[in-house]
Design a protein around this motif. Structure first.
Motif, PDB file in Angstrom:
ATOM      1  N   ASN A 120     -19.669  19.592 -41.930  1.00  0.00           N
ATOM      2  CA  ASN A 120     -20.690  19.530 -42.979  1.00  0.00           C
ATOM      3  C   ASN A 120     -21.455  18.210 -42.931  1.00  0.00           C
ATOM      4  N   SER A 121     -20.744  17.121 -42.653  1.00  0.00           N
ATOM      5  CA  SER A 121     -21.391  15.813 -42.558  1.00  0.00           C
ATOM      6  C   SER A 121     -22.386  15.783 -41.389  1.00  0.00           C
ATOM      7  N   LEU A 122     -21.967  16.313 -40.242  1.00  0.00           N
ATOM      8  CA  LEU A 122     -22.867  16.351 -39.087  1.00  0.00           C
ATOM      9  C   LEU A 122     -24.059  17.269 -39.345  1.00  0.00           C
ATOM     10  N   THR A 123     -23.791  18.414 -39.910  1.00  0.00           N
ATOM     11  CA  THR A 123     -24.846  19.399 -40.169  1.00  0.00           C
ATOM     12  C   THR A 123     -25.865  18.858 -41.166  1.00  0.00           C
ATOM     13  N   LYS A 124     -25.369  18.182 -42.188  1.00  0.00           N
ATOM     14  CA  LYS A 124     -26.257  17.566 -43.188  1.00  0.00           C
ATOM     15  C   LYS A 124     -27.207  16.583 -42.508  1.00  0.00           C
ATOM     16  N   ARG A 125     -26.675  15.772 -41.606  1.00  0.00           N
ATOM     17  CA  ARG A 125     -27.512  14.803 -40.893  1.00  0.00           C
ATOM     18  C   ARG A 125     -28.501  15.507 -39.974  1.00  0.00           C
ATOM     19  N   GLU A 126     -28.070  16.555 -39.291  1.00  0.00           N
ATOM     20  CA  GLU A 126     -28.951  17.283 -38.376  1.00  0.00           C
ATOM     21  C   GLU A 126     -30.118  17.942 -39.111  1.00  0.00           C
ATOM     22  N   LYS A 127     -29.915  18.300 -40.386  1.00  0.00           N
ATOM     23  CA  LYS A 127     -30.992  18.914 -41.165  1.00  0.00           C
ATOM     24  C   LYS A 127     -32.129  17.930 -41.427  1.00  0.00           C
ATOM     25  N   LEU A 128     -31.815  16.637 -41.437  1.00  0.00           N
ATOM     26  CA  LEU A 128     -32.854  15.614 -41.624  1.00  0.00           C
ATOM     27  C   LEU A 128     -33.758  15.553 -40.401  1.00  0.00           C
ATOM     28  N   SER A 129     -33.146  15.499 -39.244  1.00  0.00           N
ATOM     29  CA  SER A 129     -33.835  15.557 -37.946  1.00  0.00           C
ATOM     30  C   SER A 129     -32.762  15.593 -36.874  1.00  0.00           C
ATOM     31  N   SER A 130     -33.122  16.150 -35.752  1.00  0.00           N
ATOM     32  CA  SER A 130     -32.147  16.282 -34.678  1.00  0.00           C
ATOM     33  C   SER A 130     -31.713  14.908 -34.166  1.00  0.00           C
ATOM     34  N   THR A 131     -30.436  14.815 -33.820  1.00  0.00           N
ATOM     35  CA  THR A 131     -29.911  13.583 -33.233  1.00  0.00           C
ATOM     36  C   THR A 131     -29.966  13.638 -31.707  1.00  0.00           C
ATOM     37  N   GLY A 132     -30.665  14.644 -31.177  1.00  0.00           N
ATOM     38  CA  GLY A 132     -30.907  14.704 -29.739  1.00  0.00           C
ATOM     39  C   GLY A 132     -31.980  13.680 -29.396  1.00  0.00           C
ATOM     40  N   ILE A 133     -31.578  12.605 -28.708  1.00  0.00           N
ATOM     41  CA  ILE A 133     -32.482  11.473 -28.481  1.00  0.00           C
ATOM     42  C   ILE A 133     -33.321  11.612 -27.221  1.00  0.00           C
ATOM     43  N   GLY A 134     -33.105  12.677 -26.475  1.00  0.00           N
ATOM     44  CA  GLY A 134     -33.868  12.887 -25.246  1.00  0.00           C
ATOM     45  C   GLY A 134     -33.034  12.641 -24.012  1.00  0.00           C
ATOM     46  N   ASN A 135     -33.553  13.076 -22.875  1.00  0.00           N
ATOM     47  CA  ASN A 135     -32.890  12.919 -21.576  1.00  0.00           C
ATOM     48  C   ASN A 135     -31.500  13.551 -21.532  1.00  0.00           C
ATOM     49  N   GLY A 136     -31.319  14.635 -22.296  1.00  0.00           N
ATOM     50  CA  GLY A 136     -30.040  15.349 -22.260  1.00  0.00           C
ATOM     51  C   GLY A 136     -28.930  14.695 -23.053  1.00  0.00           C
ATOM     52  N   ILE A 137     -29.297  13.811 -23.998  1.00  0.00           N
ATOM     53  CA  ILE A 137     -28.302  13.049 -24.760  1.00  0.00           C
ATOM     54  C   ILE A 137     -28.499  13.285 -26.251  1.00  0.00           C
TER      55      ILE A 137
END
Length: 149
Positions: free
Chosen positions: A46-63
């Motif tokens: 739930n903590s991770l999902t809550k953060r992902e709803k703000l914006s993706s934590t995919g920073i680019g380059n497959g990371i």
């Protein structure tokens, strides 16, 4: 916080099967729950999902650097996974992700949270490190690579 103080061998997994973004976050949460006695895997998810709803934590380059806050804990926990095949993760560059460095930081340690995220981002900003991570053939090799930097 330095990565060698943050990442333990039992929270480092190489070439896991990932079916989806949700599946990866579930795996990360289950691993972290073994280290965080004050939280269940569902609470961590739930903590991770809550953060992902703000914006993706995919920073680019497959990371991706998924992160969340935890209650009733004094120390952060990290989980590092690589996947056997890249997973669609809504990253900022729209590329699939195969390296996931997740962080769970105590709720009242905001400065530590920022410093830890910066350490992880610095490590992966070096493209050679990303290439080396992708070449790892075992969880042990992956852990050694990251903590030796």
């Amino acid at each position: 916080m330095k990565l060698d103080q943050l990442l333990s061998p039992d929270c480092t997994l190489c070439a896991v099967q990932g079916k989806s973004k949700k599946n990866i976050l579930e795996q990360i949460s289950a691993i972290a729950a073994n280290k965080i006695s004050s939280a269940t895997a569902k609470e961590l998810l739930n903590s991770l999902t809550k953060r992902e709803k703000l914006s993706s934590t995919g920073i680019g380059n497959g990371i991706a650097i998924p992160h969340g806050k935890i209650n009733n804990s004094e120390s952060p926990v990290a989980v590092l996974l690589t996947t056997d095949k890249p997973v669609i993760f809504d990253a900022i560059d729209d590329k699939p992700v195969d390296i996931f460095f997740a962080l769970f930081v105590p709720e009242d340690h905001c400065q530590q949270h920022l410093e830890t995220l910066a350490s992880v981002a610095r490590f992966f900003s070096d493209k050679d490190n990303s290439k080396k991570v992708r070449r790892c053939n075992s969880s042990t090799e992956l852990h050694q690579l990251v903590v030796s930097n």
